[in-house]
Design an enzyme around this catalytic site. Structure first.
Site, PDB file in Angstrom:
ATOM      1  N   ARG A   1     -28.022 -84.362  71.786  1.00  0.00           N
ATOM      2  CA  ARG A   1     -27.119 -85.287  72.454  1.00  0.00           C
ATOM      3  C   ARG A   1     -26.867 -84.786  73.875  1.00  0.00           C
ATOM      4  NH1 ARG A   1     -28.349 -88.478  69.213  1.00  0.00           N
ATOM      5  NH2 ARG A   1     -27.045 -89.660  67.739  1.00  0.00           N
TER       6      ARG A   1
ATOM      7  N   GLU B   1     -26.117 -92.397  79.100  1.00  0.00           N
ATOM      8  CA  GLU B   1     -27.400 -93.044  78.850  1.00  0.00           C
ATOM      9  C   GLU B   1     -27.231 -94.539  79.103  1.00  0.00           C
ATOM     10  OE1 GLU B   1     -28.829 -91.965  74.980  1.00  0.00           O
ATOM     11  OE2 GLU B   1     -28.963 -89.858  75.530  1.00  0.00           O
TER      12      GLU B   1
ATOM     13  N   HIS C   1     -34.386 -91.324  75.480  1.00  0.00           N
ATOM     14  CA  HIS C   1     -33.876 -91.213  74.105  1.00  0.00           C
ATOM     15  C   HIS C   1     -34.842 -91.887  73.116  1.00  0.00           C
ATOM     16  CE1 HIS C   1     -29.906 -90.630  71.678  1.00  0.00           C
ATOM     17  NE2 HIS C   1     -30.972 -90.419  70.916  1.00  0.00           N
TER      18      HIS C   1
HETATM   19  C1  DGY Z   1     -30.293 -90.344  66.048  1.00  0.00           C
HETATM   20  O1  DGY Z   1     -30.737 -90.916  65.047  1.00  0.00           O
HETATM   21  O2  DGY Z   1     -29.211 -89.772  66.061  1.00  0.00           O
HETATM   22  C2  DGY Z   1     -31.163 -90.361  67.264  1.00  0.00           C
HETATM   23  O3  DGY Z   1     -30.541 -89.847  68.360  1.00  0.00           O
HETATM   24  C3  DGY Z   1     -31.726 -91.732  67.520  1.00  0.00           C
HETATM   25  O4  DGY Z   1     -32.649 -92.009  66.550  1.00  0.00           O
END
Ligand code: DGY
Length: 330
Positions: free
Chosen positions: A239, A268, A287
């Site tokens: 993240r 983002e 992402h």
């Molecule tokens: C998640 O699943 O947490 C990813 O960041 C996106 O698929």
């Protein structure tokens, strides 16, 4: 008897959507961008279930506006966008999609590590922009990979999968920092659990795989980059807010570390004029770690199974807050 009503906050693959449609009345948000917070609140007001994305904020105010809501099925493994305590307090189940995106995410962690270590961002841009003048003995010199030391921060499913690839593929020695020991990683990879600061100092590659919570927010800042080797490559597929991006940009610009590969940023999307884009030693992708056809289909199926179980009052297949069981909304 009327069918449960489910709001789906973005189009997800048909494998999941059709399964939900077969048992529920679906209100699907059709746009590419997420519903604004007010619109989301309005749309879930009379719903029994919600399929949310990591771009939707699910908090107490939204739950209070949706008195029938029994389940929030997040189309992601991460659920930092959901106030789980607020859900639990109101008897609302929360589901996520662990496991099915482990391989795809580990693949992108390795991809970013390789790309950043081998100057793929700068090389691609220079080739395209006419800066590739000849074969350069001293141009685009990256870092070697074989036999180097990998530091995994958070040896969960995805960290372990990334470490397996780099240990078995490139013979990397694996260090990890985690609040829990991972016996399987220690046995299979000879991984050694070390203190976070020792991992930063000893690793050639540092890859972040922890979830975002108040204790991990900003855990990679100026002090941490200063502890890394000047040749270190930093990778984040977890993240964005784990990282102080101003400090990262300074570390990349000043040569405190060699390069970085980011699948996640804060915010983002990262604004196109952000200083990280201007740095040739920073590779950024939007992402996309779970973005393969098979993975997104599997996430959709799991997400559908969670929402269907939630509206029926069954246990969720992947249940973030099973402690809610005794006080689920009827
Ligand atoms: C998640 O699943 O947490 C990813 O960041 C996106 O698929």
């Amino acid at each position: 008897m009327s069918r449960p009503k489910v709001f789906v906050s973005r189009r997800i693959p048909d494998e999941g959507l059709n399964a939900i449609r077969a048992a529920c009345d679906v209100d699907l948000w059709p746009d590419q961008l997420p519903p604004p917070a007010d619109e989301l609140k309005r749309r879930v007001a009379d719903c029994d279930g919600l399929v949310s994305l990591l771009t939707d904020r699910i908090d107490g105010a939204l739950l209070d506006a949706a008195p029938k809501l029994k389940v929030v099925s997040n189309y992601a493994v991460g659920f930092n966008n959901v106030d789980v305590a607020a859900c639990t307090a109101r008897g609302v189940c929360v589901g996520n999609t662990p496991g099915v995106l482990t391989d795809a995410t580990a693949d992108i962690a390795v991809t970013l590590l390789l790309a950043a270590a081998r100057c793929i961002g700068a090389g691609t841009a220079d080739a395209k922009n006419g800066k590739w003048l000849t074969w350069e003995p001293l141009g685009w010199l990256g870092q070697d990979l074989a036999g180097r030391t990998l530091g995994i921060v958070g040896m969960g499913r995805i960290g372990f999968a990334a470490a397996k690839r780099l240990h078995h593929g490139w013979g990397m020695k694996v260090l990890y920092a985690d609040q829990f020991a991972n016996a399987a990683a220690e046995k299979e990879l000879g991984a050694q659990r070390v203190a976070f600061d020792d991992l930063l100092a000893q690793s050639d590659f540092v890859s972040a795989h922890v979830d975002l919570n108040p204790t991990t927010k900003g855990m990679f800042g100026a002090a941490q980059f200063a502890k890394m080797k000047r040749t270190a490559v930093f990778v984040n597929t977890a993240r964005g807010p784990l990282v102080d991006q101003t400090a990262l940009a300074a570390a990349l610009r000043g040569g405190t570390i060699f390069a970085a590969g980011l699948d996640v940023t804060d915010p983002e999307p990262l604004p196109t004029d952000h200083e990280l884009y201007a740095l040739p030693n920073c590779v950024i992708v939007p992402h996309i770690a779970s973005a393969t056809v098979g993975t997104r289909n599997a996430m959709a199926r799991l997400c559908a199974n969670n929402v269907l179980a939630g509206v029926k009052g069954d246990p969720l297949p992947t249940w973030v807050n099973p402690e809610v069981a005794d006080k689920r909304r009827a």
